[in-house]
Every structure is written in structure tokens, then in C-alpha cells.
Design an enzyme around this catalytic site. Structure first.
Site, PDB file in Angstrom:
ATOM      1  N   GLN A   1      12.597 -14.005   6.773  1.00 24.49           N
ATOM      2  CA  GLN A   1      11.429 -14.802   6.761  1.00 24.49           C
ATOM      3  C   GLN A   1      11.064 -14.982   5.443  1.00 24.49           C
ATOM      4  OE1 GLN A   1       7.774 -12.544   7.290  1.00 24.49           O
ATOM      5  NE2 GLN A   1       6.627 -14.217   7.812  1.00 24.49           N
TER       6      GLN A   1
ATOM      7  N   GLY B   1       2.420 -14.185   7.470  1.00 21.87           N
ATOM      8  CA  GLY B   1       1.982 -13.564   8.701  1.00 21.87           C
ATOM      9  C   GLY B   1       2.623 -13.413   9.725  1.00 21.87           C
ATOM     10  N   THR B   2       2.204 -12.584  10.713  1.00 21.41           N
ATOM     11  CA  THR B   2       3.103 -12.051  11.790  1.00 21.41           C
ATOM     12  C   THR B   2       3.548 -13.127  12.604  1.00 21.41           C
ATOM     13  OG1 THR B   2       1.023 -11.460  13.010  1.00 21.41           O
ATOM     14  CG2 THR B   2       2.043  -9.611  12.008  1.00 21.41           C
TER      15      THR B   2
ATOM     16  N   ARG C   1       0.629  -1.142   0.061  1.00 23.88           N
ATOM     17  CA  ARG C   1      -0.062   0.106   0.147  1.00 23.88           C
ATOM     18  C   ARG C   1       0.934   1.277   0.053  1.00 23.88           C
ATOM     19  NH1 ARG C   1      -3.776  -1.524   4.915  1.00 23.88           N
ATOM     20  NH2 ARG C   1      -2.293  -2.835   5.389  1.00 23.88           N
TER      21      ARG C   1
ATOM     22  N   GLY D   1      -7.298  -5.764  14.987  1.00 22.26           N
ATOM     23  CA  GLY D   1      -7.731  -6.886  15.812  1.00 22.26           C
ATOM     24  C   GLY D   1      -8.202  -6.463  17.022  1.00 22.26           C
TER      25      GLY D   1
ATOM     26  N   ASN E   1       0.681   2.364   6.841  1.00 26.38           N
ATOM     27  CA  ASN E   1       0.480   1.358   5.874  1.00 26.38           C
ATOM     28  C   ASN E   1       0.256   2.022   4.453  1.00 26.38           C
ATOM     29  OD1 ASN E   1       0.174  -1.054   7.587  1.00 26.38           O
ATOM     30  ND2 ASN E   1      -1.858  -0.268   8.272  1.00 26.38           N
TER      31      ASN E   1
ATOM     32  N   SER F   1      30.291  45.560  -0.541  1.00 24.12           N
ATOM     33  CA  SER F   1      29.083  44.912  -1.075  1.00 24.12           C
ATOM     34  C   SER F   1      29.423  44.521  -2.567  1.00 24.12           C
ATOM     35  CB  SER F   1      27.875  45.944  -1.306  1.00 24.12           C
ATOM     36  OG  SER F   1      27.454  46.270  -0.007  1.00 24.12           O
TER      37      SER F   1
ATOM     38  N   SER G   1      33.755  47.913  -3.096  1.00 26.18           N
ATOM     39  CA  SER G   1      32.434  47.391  -3.649  1.00 26.18           C
ATOM     40  C   SER G   1      32.377  46.849  -5.013  1.00 26.18           C
ATOM     41  CB  SER G   1      31.369  48.541  -3.307  1.00 26.18           C
ATOM     42  OG  SER G   1      31.177  48.751  -2.133  1.00 26.18           O
TER      43      SER G   1
ATOM     44  N   LYS H   1       9.303  -0.055   3.357  1.00 32.88           N
ATOM     45  CA  LYS H   1       8.501   0.871   4.229  1.00 32.88           C
ATOM     46  C   LYS H   1       9.377   1.351   5.524  1.00 32.88           C
ATOM     47  CE  LYS H   1       4.719  -0.841   6.318  1.00 32.88           C
ATOM     48  NZ  LYS H   1       3.386  -1.431   6.537  1.00 32.88           N
TER      49      LYS H   1
HETATM   50  C1  UD1 Z   1      -1.354  -6.461  12.991  1.00 28.73           C
HETATM   51  C2  UD1 Z   1      -2.377  -7.177  14.089  1.00 28.73           C
HETATM   52  C3  UD1 Z   1      -3.610  -6.540  14.317  1.00 28.73           C
HETATM   53  C4  UD1 Z   1      -3.261  -5.320  14.993  1.00 28.73           C
HETATM   54  C5  UD1 Z   1      -2.528  -4.386  14.130  1.00 28.73           C
HETATM   55  C6  UD1 Z   1      -2.154  -3.082  14.898  1.00 28.73           C
HETATM   56  C7  UD1 Z   1      -1.883  -9.493  13.520  1.00 28.73           C
HETATM   57  C8  UD1 Z   1      -2.249 -10.899  12.832  1.00 28.73           C
HETATM   58  N1  UD1 Z   1      -2.620  -8.717  13.383  1.00 28.73           N
HETATM   59  O1  UD1 Z   1      -2.370  -6.286  11.724  1.00 28.73           O
HETATM   60  O2  UD1 Z   1      -4.319  -7.380  15.482  1.00 28.73           O
HETATM   61  O3  UD1 Z   1      -4.391  -4.458  15.368  1.00 28.73           O
HETATM   62  O4  UD1 Z   1      -1.312  -5.208  13.559  1.00 28.73           O
HETATM   63  O5  UD1 Z   1      -1.356  -2.167  13.809  1.00 28.73           O
HETATM   64  O6  UD1 Z   1      -0.644  -9.513  13.976  1.00 28.73           O
HETATM   65  N2  UD1 Z   1       4.915  -8.666   8.995  1.00 28.73           N
HETATM   66  C9  UD1 Z   1       6.105  -9.703   8.766  1.00 28.73           C
HETATM   67  N3  UD1 Z   1       5.907 -10.504   8.065  1.00 28.73           N
HETATM   68  C10 UD1 Z   1       4.445 -11.009   7.874  1.00 28.73           C
HETATM   69  C11 UD1 Z   1       3.687 -10.076   8.037  1.00 28.73           C
HETATM   70  C12 UD1 Z   1       3.902  -8.998   8.688  1.00 28.73           C
HETATM   71  O7  UD1 Z   1       7.252  -9.213   9.127  1.00 28.73           O
HETATM   72  O8  UD1 Z   1       4.420 -12.053   7.124  1.00 28.73           O
HETATM   73  C13 UD1 Z   1       5.447  -7.294   9.923  1.00 28.73           C
HETATM   74  C14 UD1 Z   1       5.170  -6.186   8.917  1.00 28.73           C
HETATM   75  O9  UD1 Z   1       6.322  -5.858   8.071  1.00 28.73           O
HETATM   76  C15 UD1 Z   1       4.705  -4.964  10.174  1.00 28.73           C
HETATM   77  C16 UD1 Z   1       4.176  -5.986  11.038  1.00 28.73           C
HETATM   78  O10 UD1 Z   1       4.739  -7.265  10.882  1.00 28.73           O
HETATM   79  O11 UD1 Z   1       5.779  -4.452  10.444  1.00 28.73           O
HETATM   80  C17 UD1 Z   1       2.593  -6.100  11.112  1.00 28.73           C
HETATM   81  O12 UD1 Z   1       2.057  -6.455   9.787  1.00 28.73           O
HETATM   82  P1  UD1 Z   1       0.678  -6.056   9.034  1.00 28.73           P
HETATM   83  O13 UD1 Z   1       0.469  -6.632   7.852  1.00 28.73           O
HETATM   84  O14 UD1 Z   1       0.880  -4.268   8.939  1.00 28.73           O
HETATM   85  O15 UD1 Z   1      -0.232  -6.356  10.291  1.00 28.73           O
HETATM   86  P2  UD1 Z   1      -1.808  -5.637  10.509  1.00 28.73           P
HETATM   87  O16 UD1 Z   1      -2.686  -5.984   9.384  1.00 28.73           O
HETATM   88  O17 UD1 Z   1      -1.678  -4.178  10.595  1.00 28.73           O
HETATM   89 CA    CA Z   2       0.144  -2.624  10.093  1.00 27.36          CA
END
Ligand code: UD1
Ligand code: CA
Length: 451
Positions: free
Chosen positions: A77, A82-83, A17, A143, A230, A391, A409, A24
Site C-alpha cells: 500500500q 486508511g483500512t 504510537r 467504530g 496500538n 566437586s 575434587s 508493529k
Molecule cells: C479500526 C476500525 C475501527 C475498529 C478498530 C478495531 C476502520 C476505519 N476502523 O480502527 O472501526 O473499531 O479498528 O481495532 O477500519 N492499516 C493499513 N493501512 C492503513 C491503515 C491501517 O494497513 O492505511 C492496518 C494497520 O496496520 C492495522 C489495521 O489496518 O493492522 C487497523 O488500523 P488502525 O489504524 O489500527 O485502525 P483503528 O483506528 O484501530
Molecule cells: Ca488498531
């Protein structure tokens, strides 16, 4: 046994985004990258070493992180699943067997050190998970933190997966989380991607911890601290909040800001007591301003030191490598670069001083230019103390003007001038008596009569 705390910084997300070729985490807020803000916030957490999680091909992010923490551990990674998956990627880099793993996001640079410190403190004994929470005026994308009747945290649901009742909750997940290292690997093992996004959510560790009879709790912070980035619109909102903080901090330290909303500071700006800064001043990176200096409106400063009592602007541009001495006056439309301007010197109007020294109490006339560049190299101009530059003088460097010397000057000075001498380089003035009157008489007939 290694019981050191660790801080895991997640920055592997794809951040589509942002629509940017720059990762970012490297976008700047108040002149410092978001990652730089996060690393400086976590640097002062006691007994904690950082691990940075990045995606494949994000070596520039790791290189940048090493500028802040030379020995920082990094983990890759491979697929952004996902986180929770991102934290798993960090496991190999963690030698510690007990203590607290604090997880923070690389895109949330406003989270405060005190909040993170409170989370680490709360993550002790049977409390295996501490979540950063906030009450949101606009909870839609976040979340949600689901509490039981005793107000204990039972689980986190992502907005996408929430029931209508859960969606109505305004207590949200701020993203950062502290987890006891003893339980970290087993909690991550239980994550699955059976959700709407098909991701391994870190947030699911709460429900798994509760199922394993472990305690989970929430540390609450103000919503302004949680704002993440974002999109470019978020970036500007976080910049605005960071500027509010920086302005509030310098005002609390005894600085007068004539119209705070129009004055832009950098994360590394240092300003002494009783400095006054006028409207529409921009202070970029690397600026130190000592007590009692006055920065007048519409001035731009970068990479410069300003000593006590100096008066700068309005409309001055102070570029990197400028050392402005005590009680120096720099006036309107003056540009300085790599210039040492010593005590009490005056450069008041329409002047460029680059690659130069100006001695104590020297006076530089309006329109003076140091001609420092020949297209290949930069050359130095040295102006002695008490010198007086007329000047509209061009000082063609390398050149040295002795102490107390004058230049006439309009002179183009290409040779050194001895101390206390006068150097004039211009044609002698001549005068033709009555010439103008004769000229007008000759052409008078061409003038149209007034209507
Ligand atoms: C996340 C939370 C959400 C919370 C929000 C707050 C989860 C599942 N959700 O959502 O509950 O309200 O943050 O801002 O945790 N990242 C990785 N690898 C990945 C995915 C993400 O390193 O595979 C990193 C991103 O670079 C970022 C952070 O994790 O720094 C958060 O990821 P993002 O996708 O922005 O999570 P949100 O959808 O905002
Ligand atoms: Ca985020």
C-alpha cells in the site's frame, strides 16, 4: 472459475504510537510475533490463501511472513490512506472471482480461529458483508455498529465521526470483516475519504452494501479476543491475555501450575501430562517437557527438551540445545547449553555444562565447569556413563572422561581420562603442626580489648 477464499492481512499502518524501530507486526507476544499469531490462526481456515498488505520499506515483515507461509502473496500500500485503501491495494493479488475475502488486522493477535471460521460461514448468499462485533465496557476509541429497528446492521461509524447517540452505542467494530469477493471491488470503489480522518474507511462498505440491497451481519466475540495493539501498554495487556490462555490450555491438558500467574509460557511450548511447574518459571521458545517431569521454582528454560521424570531446579537455567534425559536431576544454579544429559545423570549444584554429553547415571559434583570456549571456538566435553566428576573440577575441552572414571575434587582436567581410572590434578597437601597457634600468639597484642 477461481472461487478460492482469500485472507487479507493488513499490516501497512504506520504504528507511530509504538515508538519503535521494529514494525508493529513483528513485536512478540508469548515469544511469537503478532503477525506469526495471526498467520497461524488463519493458516487452518479451509480453502483460503493469505495476502499480506504492507507499506513501502516493510520488506522485513514480508520476509518474516514467508517463514510462516513460504508462498504468501504480498501487496504494497503506497500511502497509508486508511483500512479501505489497504484492502484496495490487495485487489491485484487476488485471482479469485467468487468466495469470501476475510480481512484481518496484523495488530489483533487474540482473534480466534473459530470466530473467523464463523464469519466465513455467515458470508454466503445475499449476505455480502460480515462484521466482527463485540460489546465493549469502554467503547470510546472504536467504530460503532449501528443497527436498525429489526436489529440489522445498517452502518459503522468511526468514533471520530459519531453523533452523540451513536457514540453512546456499546456494540463495537472488532476490525475483521468478511466480504463476498463478487462484490469486493465495487464496494471498495464507492469508498470516499470525506470524513474527519480524511481516510478511506473499510467500515463504510457496510452502508454501501445496504444501499445496494446486500445483507450485512455481525458475528460477536468476547472483548478480550478483540484487544488490539496500538501502544506498548496494549502490548503488555495482550501478552497478559495470551499468557492466561496458554496457562488455561496446559492446565486443561493435565499440567499442574503451582501459581499460574507467575509462570510464563511461549506460544510453542509443549508440555505432557502430569508435569508440575513451580512458581516463577519462565519457559521461552522451543521447549518440550515430557510427562511426569517436575520444574521447580525460578527456573528459566529455552530451546530444550526435557524427558519423562526429569527434575529441574530450583534456580536452573536450561539454555538452547539442552536435551535433558529421563529421570535426570538438574539442581540449583546449574546452567546447561547444547548439552545431552543422559538417563539418570545428576548435576545438582552450581555447575556449567556447555557443548557436552553426560552419560547415563554419571554424577557431576558441585562447581563443575566445562571450559568449552577459548575465545574463538567451542570445544566438546564427553563424559562417559557412570563417571564421577569431583566437586570443583574444571574440564578443559576438548576432553573425554571414560565410562566409570573418577576425577578428584578441584582438578583441572586437560587430558582424556581412561574408563574406570582416577585422574587427580592438584598439589599434594602439606601440614605444619602448631603453625596456627603460633601465628595467633605472635599477633595477640594487636587485638583490641572488648568494650
Ligand atoms: C479500526 C476500525 C475501527 C475498529 C478498530 C478495531 C476502520 C476505519 N476502523 O480502527 O472501526 O473499531 O479498528 O481495532 O477500519 N492499516 C493499513 N493501512 C492503513 C491503515 C491501517 O494497513 O492505511 C492496518 C494497520 O496496520 C492495522 C489495521 O489496518 O493492522 C487497523 O488500523 P488502525 O489504524 O489500527 O485502525 P483503528 O483506528 O484501530
Ligand atoms: Ca488498531
Amino acid at each position: 472459475m477461481n472461487t478460492e477464499n482469500v485472507t487479507i492481512i493488513l499490516a501497512a499502518g504506520k504504528s507511530t504510537r509504538m515508538k519503535s524501530s521494529l514494525p508493529k507486526a513483528l513485536h512478540p507476544i508469548a515469544g511469537r510475533t503478532m503477525l506469526g499469531h495471526v498467520l497461524s490462526t488463519v493458516a487452518s481456515l479451509e480453502n483460503s490463501s493469505p495476502v499480506l498488505v504492507i507499506g513501502p520499506g516493510m520488506e522485513t515483515v514480508a520476509d518474516h511472513a514467508r517463514e510462516w507461509v513460504p508462498a504468501i502473496a504480498t501487496a504494497i500500500q503506497q500511502n497509508q490512506r486508511g483500512t479501505g485503501d489497504a484492502v484496495k491495494a490487495a485487489l491485484l493479488a487476488i485471482a479469485s472471482k467468487a468466495g469470501v475475502a476475510l480481512i484481518v488486522f496484523g495488530d489483533t493477535p487474540l482473534v480466534r480461529h473459530e470466530t473467523l471460521s464463523d464469519m466465513i460461514k455467515a458470508c454466503t448468499g445475499n449476505t455480502a458483508v460480515v462484521v466482527l462485533g463485540f460489546v465493549s465496557a469502554n467503547p470510546a476509541p472504536y467504530g460503532r455498529l449501528v443497527l436498525d429497528a429489526q436489529k440489522n446492521l445498517t452502518k459503522i461509524v468511526e468514533a471520530k465521526d459519531a453523533t452523540p447517540e451513536e457514540f453512546a452505542i456499546d456494540l463495537c467494530n472488532g476490525g475483521a470483516m468478511a466480504i463476498r469477493i463478487e462484490h469486493l471491488a465495487s464496494l471498495l470503489d464507492k469508498l470516499s475519504d470525506g470524513n474527519k480522518a480524511g481516510e478511506f474507511y473499510l467500515t463504510d462498505v457496510v452502508a454501501h452494501a445496504r444501499a445496494a440491497q446486500l445483507g450485512c451481519t455481525v458475528v460477536i466475540a468476547p472483548e478480550a479476543d478483540i484487544q488490539g495493539v496500538n501502544s506498548r501498554a496494549d502490548l503488555s495487556a495482550v501478552e497478559a491475555e495470551m499468557q492466561r490462555r496458554l496457562r488455561a490450555k496446559v492446565m486443561a491438558d493435565g499440567v499442574t501450575l503451582s501459581d499460574p500467574d507467575t509462570i510464563y509460557l511461549s506460544a510453542d511450548t509443549v508440555i505432557g501430562q502430569d508435569v508440575t511447574i513451580g512458581q516463577n518459571v519462565v519457559i521461552a521458545n522451543g521447549v518440550t517437557i515430557a510427562s511426569g517431569a517436575v520444574i521447580k521454582p525460578f527456573t528459566h528454560l529455552e530451546g530444550a527438551t526435557i524427558a519423562e521424570g526429569a527434575l529441574i531446579g530450583p534456580f536452573a537455567r536450561i539454555r538452547p540445545g539442552s536435551e535433558i534425559g529421563r529421570d535426570v536431576h538438574i539442581g540449583n544454579f546449574v546452567e546447561t547449553k547444547k548439552a545431552k544429559i543422559e538417563t539418570g545423570a545428576k548435576v545438582n549444584h552450581l555447575t556449567y555444562i556447555g557443548d557436552a554429553r553426560i552419560g547415563e547415571r554419571a554424577n557431576i559434583g558441585a562447581g563443575t565447569i566445562t571450559c568449552n570456549y577459548d575465545g574463538f571456538n567451542k570445544h566438546f566435553t564427553d563424559i562417559g556413563k557412570g563417571a564421577f566428576i569431583g566437586s570443583n573440577s574444571s574440564l578443559v575441552a576438548p576432553v573425554k572422561i571414560g565410562d566409570g572414571a573418577y576425577t578428584g575434587s578441584g582438578s583441572v582436567i586437560t587430558k582424556d581420562v581412561a574408563p574406570d581410572a582416577l585422574a587427580v590434578e592438584r598439589n599434594k597437601q602439606f601440614e605444619k603442626a602448631g603453625w596456627a597457634a603460633g601465628f595467633r600468639a605472635r599477633f595477640q597484642h594487636l587485638k583490641k580489648a572488648p568494650k
